[in-house]
Motif scaffolding. Structure first.
Motif, PDB file in Angstrom:
ATOM      1  N   ALA A  93      65.186  45.583 -42.829  1.00  0.00           N
ATOM      2  CA  ALA A  93      64.293  47.024 -43.085  1.00  0.00           C
ATOM      3  C   ALA A  93      63.242  46.672 -44.047  1.00  0.00           C
ATOM      4  O   ALA A  93      62.644  47.479 -44.879  1.00  0.00           O
ATOM      5  CB  ALA A  93      64.834  48.315 -43.370  1.00  0.00           C
ATOM      6  N   MET A  94      62.538  45.382 -43.979  1.00  0.00           N
ATOM      7  CA  MET A  94      61.632  44.823 -44.851  1.00  0.00           C
ATOM      8  C   MET A  94      59.989  45.145 -44.014  1.00  0.00           C
ATOM      9  O   MET A  94      60.419  45.112 -42.784  1.00  0.00           O
ATOM     10  CB  MET A  94      61.794  43.435 -45.186  1.00  0.00           C
ATOM     11  N   ARG A  95      59.239  45.670 -44.761  1.00  0.00           N
ATOM     12  CA  ARG A  95      57.944  45.934 -44.183  1.00  0.00           C
ATOM     13  C   ARG A  95      57.479  44.439 -43.663  1.00  0.00           C
ATOM     14  O   ARG A  95      57.722  43.269 -44.099  1.00  0.00           O
ATOM     15  CB  ARG A  95      56.735  46.348 -45.245  1.00  0.00           C
ATOM     16  N   PRO A  96      56.973  44.438 -42.208  1.00  0.00           N
ATOM     17  CA  PRO A  96      56.335  43.257 -41.733  1.00  0.00           C
ATOM     18  C   PRO A  96      55.504  42.388 -42.369  1.00  0.00           C
ATOM     19  O   PRO A  96      55.562  41.109 -42.651  1.00  0.00           O
ATOM     20  CB  PRO A  96      55.881  43.675 -40.464  1.00  0.00           C
ATOM     21  N   GLU A  97      54.586  42.990 -43.400  1.00  0.00           N
ATOM     22  CA  GLU A  97      53.811  42.332 -44.302  1.00  0.00           C
ATOM     23  C   GLU A  97      54.354  41.561 -45.189  1.00  0.00           C
ATOM     24  O   GLU A  97      54.017  40.199 -45.415  1.00  0.00           O
ATOM     25  CB  GLU A  97      52.620  43.252 -44.898  1.00  0.00           C
ATOM     26  N   TRP A  98      55.492  42.161 -45.890  1.00  0.00           N
ATOM     27  CA  TRP A  98      56.449  41.333 -46.923  1.00  0.00           C
ATOM     28  C   TRP A  98      57.385  40.323 -46.224  1.00  0.00           C
ATOM     29  O   TRP A  98      57.590  39.351 -46.803  1.00  0.00           O
ATOM     30  CB  TRP A  98      57.057  42.371 -47.701  1.00  0.00           C
ATOM     31  N   ALA A  99      57.853  40.637 -45.095  1.00  0.00           N
ATOM     32  CA  ALA A  99      58.703  39.884 -44.263  1.00  0.00           C
ATOM     33  C   ALA A  99      57.911  38.467 -44.153  1.00  0.00           C
ATOM     34  O   ALA A  99      58.861  37.402 -44.091  1.00  0.00           O
ATOM     35  CB  ALA A  99      59.200  40.452 -42.904  1.00  0.00           C
ATOM     36  N   LYS A 100      56.715  38.289 -44.046  1.00  0.00           N
ATOM     37  CA  LYS A 100      55.985  37.248 -43.567  1.00  0.00           C
ATOM     38  C   LYS A 100      55.890  36.182 -44.562  1.00  0.00           C
ATOM     39  O   LYS A 100      56.126  34.995 -44.452  1.00  0.00           O
ATOM     40  CB  LYS A 100      54.499  37.466 -43.159  1.00  0.00           C
ATOM     41  N   LEU A 101      56.153  36.630 -46.041  1.00  0.00           N
ATOM     42  CA  LEU A 101      56.010  35.652 -46.945  1.00  0.00           C
ATOM     43  C   LEU A 101      57.239  34.946 -47.204  1.00  0.00           C
ATOM     44  O   LEU A 101      56.965  33.520 -47.261  1.00  0.00           O
ATOM     45  CB  LEU A 101      55.768  36.449 -48.346  1.00  0.00           C
ATOM     46  N   PRO A 102      58.690  35.129 -47.447  1.00  0.00           N
ATOM     47  CA  PRO A 102      59.412  34.520 -47.535  1.00  0.00           C
ATOM     48  C   PRO A 102      59.816  33.453 -46.261  1.00  0.00           C
ATOM     49  O   PRO A 102      60.285  32.118 -46.300  1.00  0.00           O
ATOM     50  CB  PRO A 102      60.849  35.416 -47.585  1.00  0.00           C
ATOM     51  N   THR A 103      59.540  33.973 -45.061  1.00  0.00           N
ATOM     52  CA  THR A 103      59.390  33.168 -43.589  1.00  0.00           C
ATOM     53  C   THR A 103      58.640  32.093 -43.759  1.00  0.00           C
ATOM     54  O   THR A 103      58.836  30.874 -43.300  1.00  0.00           O
ATOM     55  CB  THR A 103      58.976  34.227 -42.522  1.00  0.00           C
ATOM     56  N   ALA A 104      57.408  32.274 -44.278  1.00  0.00           N
ATOM     57  CA  ALA A 104      56.354  31.251 -44.274  1.00  0.00           C
ATOM     58  C   ALA A 104      56.844  30.046 -45.177  1.00  0.00           C
ATOM     59  O   ALA A 104      56.739  28.892 -44.765  1.00  0.00           O
ATOM     60  CB  ALA A 104      55.115  31.642 -44.849  1.00  0.00           C
TER      61      ALA A 104
END
Length: 138
Positions: free
Chosen positions: A99-110
């Protein structure tokens, strides 16, 4: 880590930061235009991938394993597609399950995909020993 490997890693990090900035900007733009997370991620990642390739072969890596540019691009993009699949999986896990916001989920993913891409590309494409010395003539 040798000095040349460290130099490549630092240069790759700088190129990846630029590619990520482009990727993230297009991702956010696509989200704001109403695109679904997977579509937005694929769009940003694709443009980031091409940015990364151009900078990697012109500035980052000092050695090449595959001398044929078409083969090199194919392998580079294949690693990128694997990175994209990893990106999609991680975004799905973080957005849908955590349930993380998509904008924040992108950072650890990157960060995770950066490490994956550098390691695999360095091993397959930009190490010192050529895998193939065949040049394909037109």
């Amino acid at each position: 880590m040798t000095a040349s490997n460290l130099l490549e890693f630092v240069r790759y990090a700088l190129c990846s930061a630029l590619a990520l900035a482009i990727d993230f900007a297009l991702y956010l733009l696509a989200l704001r235009m109403g695109q679904a997370v997977p579509v937005a991620a694929a769009l940003g990642f694709s443009v980031g991938l091409m940015t990364s390739y151009v900078l990697s072969v012109r500035w980052v890596f000092l050695q090449r394993r595959i001398l044929d540019r078409r083969q090199e691009l194919l392998v580079f993009c294949t690693v990128g597609v694997a990175g994209l699949l990893l990106t999609q999986l991680l975004l799905w896990l973080l957005v849908q399950r955590a349930a993380m916001r998509p904008e924040w989920a992108k950072l650890p993913t990157a960060v995770l995909v950066f490490m994956f891409n550098f390691s695999v590309r360095k091993a397959l494409l930009f190490a010192s020993l050529p895998l193939r010395k065949i040049r394909y003539e037109n």
